[in-house]
Scaffold this active site. Structure first.
Site, PDB file in Angstrom:
ATOM      1  N   ASP A  96       0.849  -1.190   0.000  1.00 31.82           N
ATOM      2  CA  ASP A  96       0.000   0.000   0.000  1.00 31.82           C
ATOM      3  C   ASP A  96       0.890   1.248   0.000  1.00 31.82           C
ATOM      4  OD1 ASP A  96      -2.913   1.023   0.424  1.00 31.82           O
ATOM      5  OD2 ASP A  96      -1.824   1.979   2.059  1.00 31.82           O
ATOM      6  N   HIS A 293      -6.255  -6.775  -0.939  1.00 31.74           N
ATOM      7  CA  HIS A 293      -5.257  -5.728  -0.767  1.00 31.74           C
ATOM      8  C   HIS A 293      -4.202  -6.094   0.275  1.00 31.74           C
ATOM      9  CE1 HIS A 293      -3.837  -1.685  -1.411  1.00 31.74           C
ATOM     10  NE2 HIS A 293      -3.941  -1.380  -0.141  1.00 31.74           N
TER      11      HIS A 293
END
Length: 314
Positions: A96, A293
């Protein structure tokens, strides 16, 4: 695994360290902490590396200053961590926001980065408008978290205090392979908080996160106190325009080191971001089946195998 405090660039950072050998620096994203790499630390240590997972400023056991969340500053934080470890060079792995810092550290300071891996694609930012202006235009049509985070105080009020654990659970779940993140775009921006827009999360445990593991994350974020739980994430979102201006000086600069993109098959980021292959001299791409994610937490065995293989080939 050792817990260590490191003074760097005017801030005290907390890190988890395992093993001996060449350094692999693991950089988390939002919402995450150094604990996001709990499945990788022992495996990398067993493979002969010193694995170092750092809480970046504003997260976990690190200090939470009110400023300094730009890419430029955080790069200096990370270089200071390497200095404290006595590492001239390291392999840097990011997830991220951590992937953004890893990619940029590799091209801004190539002499310090032996190889790099990230879990989100990398491309130069468009230069027509500042990110905040683009996001404001998109937010005229539907809720957009990127725009929502721009006004200081709003997210702190809506998502902090007694709402923090619920927000954390909803965001972790929504970004996972089964979370259905894109439902947030079905809400209007006006009068909507991120907590309102996110779908409800099922009761713990989840296939990849136990109640005890969630409690570690909740405690780490809660250490900031009411309204300061997510200082690192909010600060990074609000640094977008400064990052855009800083990175303009590096447009087209390639990453020359060996690079690995590890992205989850069901990561929402895959829908709206693509890697620019022209920015890499030596890129390997791996899509991790069954992951969203939080790829290194949702499918740790596959990620560990890919990382160990990548490192062994250096």
């Amino acid at each position: 695994m050792e817990s260590r405090l490191i003074e760097t660039n005017g801030v005290r950072l907390h890190a988890r360290v395992a093993g001996q050998g060449p350094v692999v620096l693991l950089v988390h994203g939002f919402p995450g902490t150094s604990y996001s790499w709990r499945h990788q630390l022992p495996v990398l240590a067993a493979a002969g590396w010193q694995a170092v997972a750092v809480d970046t400023r504003g997260y976990g056991g690190s200090e939470r200053p009110h400023d300094g969340y730009t890419t430029e500053v955080i790069e200096q934080d990370l270089l200071g961590v390497l200095d404290a470890l006595g590492a001239d060079r390291a392999v840097v792995v990011g997830q991220d926001f951590g992937a953004k810092y890893a990619w940029n550290l590799a091209r801004h300071h190539p002499e310090r980065v032996r190889a790099v891996a990230g879990t989100v694609p990398f491309a130069d930012l468009p230069q027509e408008k500042a990110p905040s202006a683009l996001w404001a235009e998109l937010a005229e049509h539907h809720f957009l978290h990127l725009h929502y985070f721009q006004e200081p105080g709003v997210a702190e009020r809506d998502l902090g205090g007694d709402r923090a654990d619920e927000f954390l659970a909803r965001l972790l779940w929504a970004l996972s392979a089964d979370g259905g993140y894109f439902s947030v775009f079905g809400h209007a921006s006006a009068g909507t908080s991120y907590l309102d827009a996110l779908p409800s999360a099922p009761a713990l445990p989840w296939p990849w996160l136990s109640e005890a593991e969630f409690a570690v994350f909740a405690e780490a974020f809660g250490a900031g106190g009411p309204g300061r739980e997510f200082a690192g994430g909010f600060g990074s979102y609000r640094a977008a325009d400064a990052d855009w201006a800083f990175e303009a000086g590096w447009l087209g600069t390639p990453i020359t080191q060996p690079a690995l993109l590890l992205i989850g098959e069901h990561d929402p980021v895959r829908r709206f971001t693509q890697t620019d292959p022209a920015l890499f001299a030596d890129l390997t791409e791996r899509v991790i089946p069954g992951a969203g994610h939080h790829v290194q937490q949702e499918q740790p065995d596959a990620v560990n195998a890919a990382l160990v293989e990548f490192l062994a080939g250096l």
